[in-house]
Design a protein around this motif. Sequence first.
Motif, PDB file in Angstrom:
ATOM      1  N   SER A 197       4.577   7.055   2.057  1.00 37.69           N
ATOM      2  CA  SER A 197       4.952   5.882   2.846  1.00 37.69           C
ATOM      3  C   SER A 197       4.423   4.627   2.157  1.00 37.69           C
ATOM      4  CB  SER A 197       4.382   5.996   4.264  1.00 37.69           C
ATOM      5  OG  SER A 197       4.881   4.978   5.093  1.00 37.69           O
ATOM      6  N   LEU A 198       5.354   3.779   1.717  1.00 41.36           N
ATOM      7  CA  LEU A 198       5.004   2.528   1.040  1.00 41.36           C
ATOM      8  C   LEU A 198       5.207   1.364   2.000  1.00 41.36           C
ATOM      9  CD1 LEU A 198       4.329   0.890  -1.598  1.00 41.36           C
ATOM     10  CD2 LEU A 198       6.815   0.815  -1.989  1.00 41.36           C
ATOM     11  N   ARG A 236       2.537  -3.936  -9.599  1.00 40.92           N
ATOM     12  CA  ARG A 236       3.806  -4.452 -10.111  1.00 40.92           C
ATOM     13  C   ARG A 236       4.925  -3.425  -9.953  1.00 40.92           C
ATOM     14  NH1 ARG A 236       0.757  -6.005 -14.605  1.00 40.92           N
ATOM     15  NH2 ARG A 236       1.964  -4.620 -15.971  1.00 40.92           N
ATOM     16  N   LEU A 237       4.592  -2.150 -10.209  1.00 44.65           N
ATOM     17  CA  LEU A 237       5.591  -1.099 -10.058  1.00 44.65           C
ATOM     18  C   LEU A 237       6.049  -0.991  -8.598  1.00 44.65           C
ATOM     19  CD1 LEU A 237       7.259   1.261 -11.134  1.00 44.65           C
ATOM     20  CD2 LEU A 237       5.239   2.742 -10.825  1.00 44.65           C
ATOM     21  N   ALA A 238       5.111  -1.117  -7.657  1.00 48.76           N
ATOM     22  CA  ALA A 238       5.462  -1.043  -6.235  1.00 48.76           C
ATOM     23  C   ALA A 238       6.402  -2.181  -5.848  1.00 48.76           C
ATOM     24  CB  ALA A 238       4.196  -1.085  -5.385  1.00 48.76           C
ATOM     25  N   ALA A 239       6.118  -3.383  -6.342  1.00 47.02           N
ATOM     26  CA  ALA A 239       6.988  -4.527  -6.041  1.00 47.02           C
ATOM     27  C   ALA A 239       8.376  -4.322  -6.643  1.00 47.02           C
ATOM     28  CB  ALA A 239       6.356  -5.812  -6.560  1.00 47.02           C
ATOM     29  N   HIS A 240       8.429  -3.809  -7.885  1.00 46.59           N
ATOM     30  CA  HIS A 240       9.726  -3.548  -8.518  1.00 46.59           C
ATOM     31  C   HIS A 240      10.493  -2.453  -7.758  1.00 46.59           C
ATOM     32  CE1 HIS A 240       9.540  -6.239 -11.872  1.00 46.59           C
ATOM     33  NE2 HIS A 240       8.392  -5.746 -12.319  1.00 46.59           N
ATOM     34  N   HIS A 252      11.269   8.118  -8.113  1.00 40.09           N
ATOM     35  CA  HIS A 252      10.344   8.335  -9.235  1.00 40.09           C
ATOM     36  C   HIS A 252       9.191   7.337  -9.194  1.00 40.09           C
ATOM     37  CE1 HIS A 252      12.527  11.497 -11.228  1.00 40.09           C
ATOM     38  NE2 HIS A 252      13.651  10.789 -11.251  1.00 40.09           N
ATOM     39  N   ALA A 253       9.479   6.102  -8.805  1.00 43.64           N
ATOM     40  CA  ALA A 253       8.425   5.091  -8.731  1.00 43.64           C
ATOM     41  C   ALA A 253       7.399   5.447  -7.662  1.00 43.64           C
ATOM     42  CB  ALA A 253       9.035   3.715  -8.444  1.00 43.64           C
ATOM     43  N   LEU A 254       7.853   5.869  -6.490  1.00 45.81           N
ATOM     44  CA  LEU A 254       6.923   6.219  -5.415  1.00 45.81           C
ATOM     45  C   LEU A 254       6.053   7.408  -5.806  1.00 45.81           C
ATOM     46  CD1 LEU A 254       9.151   5.834  -2.219  1.00 45.81           C
ATOM     47  CD2 LEU A 254       7.555   4.194  -3.214  1.00 45.81           C
ATOM     48  N   SER A 300       0.858  -1.188   0.000  1.00 45.63           N
ATOM     49  CA  SER A 300       0.000   0.000   0.000  1.00 45.63           C
ATOM     50  C   SER A 300       0.891   1.234   0.000  1.00 45.63           C
ATOM     51  CB  SER A 300      -0.930   0.019   1.214  1.00 45.63           C
ATOM     52  OG  SER A 300      -0.192   0.097   2.421  1.00 45.63           O
ATOM     53  N   ILE A 301       0.387   2.298  -0.630  1.00 47.83           N
ATOM     54  CA  ILE A 301       1.126   3.563  -0.693  1.00 47.83           C
ATOM     55  C   ILE A 301       0.224   4.646  -0.108  1.00 47.83           C
ATOM     56  CG2 ILE A 301       0.340   3.989  -3.061  1.00 47.83           C
ATOM     57  CD1 ILE A 301       3.750   5.108  -1.843  1.00 47.83           C
ATOM     58  N   ALA A 302       0.781   5.505   0.748  1.00 44.43           N
ATOM     59  CA  ALA A 302      -0.010   6.557   1.382  1.00 44.43           C
ATOM     60  C   ALA A 302       0.729   7.878   1.278  1.00 44.43           C
ATOM     61  CB  ALA A 302      -0.275   6.219   2.849  1.00 44.43           C
TER      62      ALA A 302
END
Length: 365
Positions: free
Chosen positions: A126-127, A187-191, A170-172, A53-55
Amino acid sequence: MPQRWSTMDVPKAAQFARWRELICEAFLALTPESDLRDGFAGTVAQRQLSELSIARITSQRQQVRRTSRDIDRSAYQGYYINLQVRGSSLMTQDGRSTVLRPGDIAIVDTTQPFAFDFRDDFQQLSLFAPKELLTLGSGMAATGTGTDAAPVTTATRVGTAAGPGAAVRHALLSLTHGDLAEDTAARLAAHACGILAIALDQRTEPHPWSTPLRQDRLHAAALADIDEHLTDADLSAAAVATRLGVSVRLLYAVFAGRRHSFAAEVRRRRLDLAWRDLQDPVHAHLCVIDVAVAAGFADVTSFHRAFRREYGRTPAQVRKDALGLEQLGRPDQPGRIDQPSSPDQPGRLDQLSQLDQLSRLDAPR
């Protein structure tokens, strides 16, 4: 769709209590504190990404702790990867501390106590990631299948100006824009976790001062250097860092996890020196301003304020209580303001006059 929480939908007097509830609901059991109780602004926008999860957290100054009691209440297994967007924060865990400024990344382990100190308004991403996604070792960090897994170093800043750290940043940021499909975002979060593991793996050779024991030694060395140069007019963090062969940023980080910051430690030790000199008969001939300058204070006004705040009394009161008026004036030192006006025993009026003159010495100039 992201889930949103806010303190703005309750009366001002109840907003901080609402904040306590919502961050525990959005994340895990935490203990926040703040001096802002008559109105507190805070929002959380969170997006679920499969098991991650991303917040985005936007709020005001506060301290947030995850205590042993909080861990017992919610044994959440994983890491929070934190990207500072606005403001700054001090992250502390397992004897390490790091200061995060916009663009910096660091992680915390949810199974161990940690603390955040936000001094001003801030925004942070926060991921949350399960532990296996950040397992280090054997080049298989992203899948968690490495056979020589190494522990993840928390509360350690990861640079994001270039290399893997920049890719993670950049991904976050991309994950919070909302224009990615859910499966693509997951998938992007896992990478991003895999790339961060590579960035952390590049740091497996510890910094000479990275362990708690070495930080203690650096702190002790810095205190010794402060004592040696306490009365120097040019005593500063930069000067101490240069003499110790470390960066100013590292020096500040070492003091950030302690009871007193660098500046507070210097001020406290200079006040202590002035306190001792004011009570020493050897220095009874000095004016209060001379004692302040000798202790390293360039501004007598700030000295008076700091002294009274620290000890609850003015410098003149401390000197009078320690030495007594009869000790401050000696007939063999003509011209002293506290010398009796005649060889006879001074009367009450003379004593009051002496007190008045002492207080004048203690007044800001």
